[in-house]
Design an enzyme around this catalytic site. Sequence first.
Site, mmCIF file in Angstrom:
data_model
loop_
_atom_site.group_PDB
_atom_site.id
_atom_site.type_symbol
_atom_site.label_atom_id
_atom_site.label_comp_id
_atom_site.label_asym_id
_atom_site.label_seq_id
_atom_site.Cartn_x
_atom_site.Cartn_y
_atom_site.Cartn_z
ATOM 1 N N HIS A 124 9.197 41.407 -49.669
ATOM 2 C CA HIS A 124 10.597 41.491 -49.262
ATOM 3 C C HIS A 124 11.039 40.191 -48.602
ATOM 4 C CE1 HIS A 124 11.698 45.490 -50.332
ATOM 5 N NE2 HIS A 124 10.838 46.089 -49.533
ATOM 6 N N CYS A 166 13.398 38.206 -53.545
ATOM 7 C CA CYS A 166 14.809 38.249 -53.937
ATOM 8 C C CYS A 166 15.561 37.050 -53.367
ATOM 9 C CB CYS A 166 15.459 39.536 -53.438
ATOM 10 S SG CYS A 166 14.777 41.029 -54.171
ATOM 11 N N ARG A 198 15.780 36.101 -58.429
ATOM 12 C CA ARG A 198 14.438 35.962 -57.880
ATOM 13 C C ARG A 198 14.147 34.492 -57.575
ATOM 14 N NH1 ARG A 198 15.574 40.376 -57.611
ATOM 15 N NH2 ARG A 198 14.494 42.246 -58.383
#
Length: 267
Positions: free
Chosen positions: A171, A245, A254
Amino acid sequence: MRVPVTSRRSLRRRALAARVLWNGAELLVTLGVVLMLLVVHQLWWTNRQAREGAEREVQALEREWGEGEGSSPSVTGDGDPPEAGGDSSGASGAGGSSRAGRRSGSPTNPVPARQPRWDQAYAILTIPRLGLRVPVAEGISEPNVLNKGYAGHYPDTAQPGQAGNFALAGHRNTHGEPFRYINRLREGDRIEVETRTAGYTYVVDRTLPQTAPRDGGVIREIPRSLVHPRYGYSDPGYYLTLTTCTPEYTSKYRLVVWGKLASMRPR
């Protein structure tokens, strides 16, 4: 002189309008508080929980490995790692295969004796420039891996130290956000991966600032972007891929960082 007279009907209408306005204001305030609490939960509480859990898992792995010191690791295969400092030439996208990675290993290049269990933390990722030290778990499930603040290993890519592409996702925001600042990594920065049997040092080599989520080429055995073909490699090697991300607080694209294996050390 006439005295103004206000009818009861008019008074009732005014009272009703006042109640509607008051109730509407209360509702808006309540919604604002709820939204604020949701933001606090996402941006602060999930980070705190995930970071604490990830730190405990790192400590648990270190204790487990410490207790197991002195045992002989089991290794399989026929590959050899590049020499220290040598050139082996050359997140989240769809998974690619890594046949060379799965078959590599030698007494000088330890690899896990068996495939880690699904969602199991089995390695530690350290990035000195970012002050990052988090567990690596098998799979990229959000509830069972990424939301715990772990780095997730893409299934069917190489394991640490193996020939091919050891590919990870993490993340960038919320839930520990371990990969929030991987955009700050520069060529030559070290990335350490520790397992029960060995430690591996990768060196950052290239960065792909932005690509499509469907760009599975970036985690293939020989990583090369299918969307931006000028980014990537053309020769087999010992690669590390980090994906997350981008831009921040979105999942539209990405960001990809690639490294190459520079050295290894048995535990």
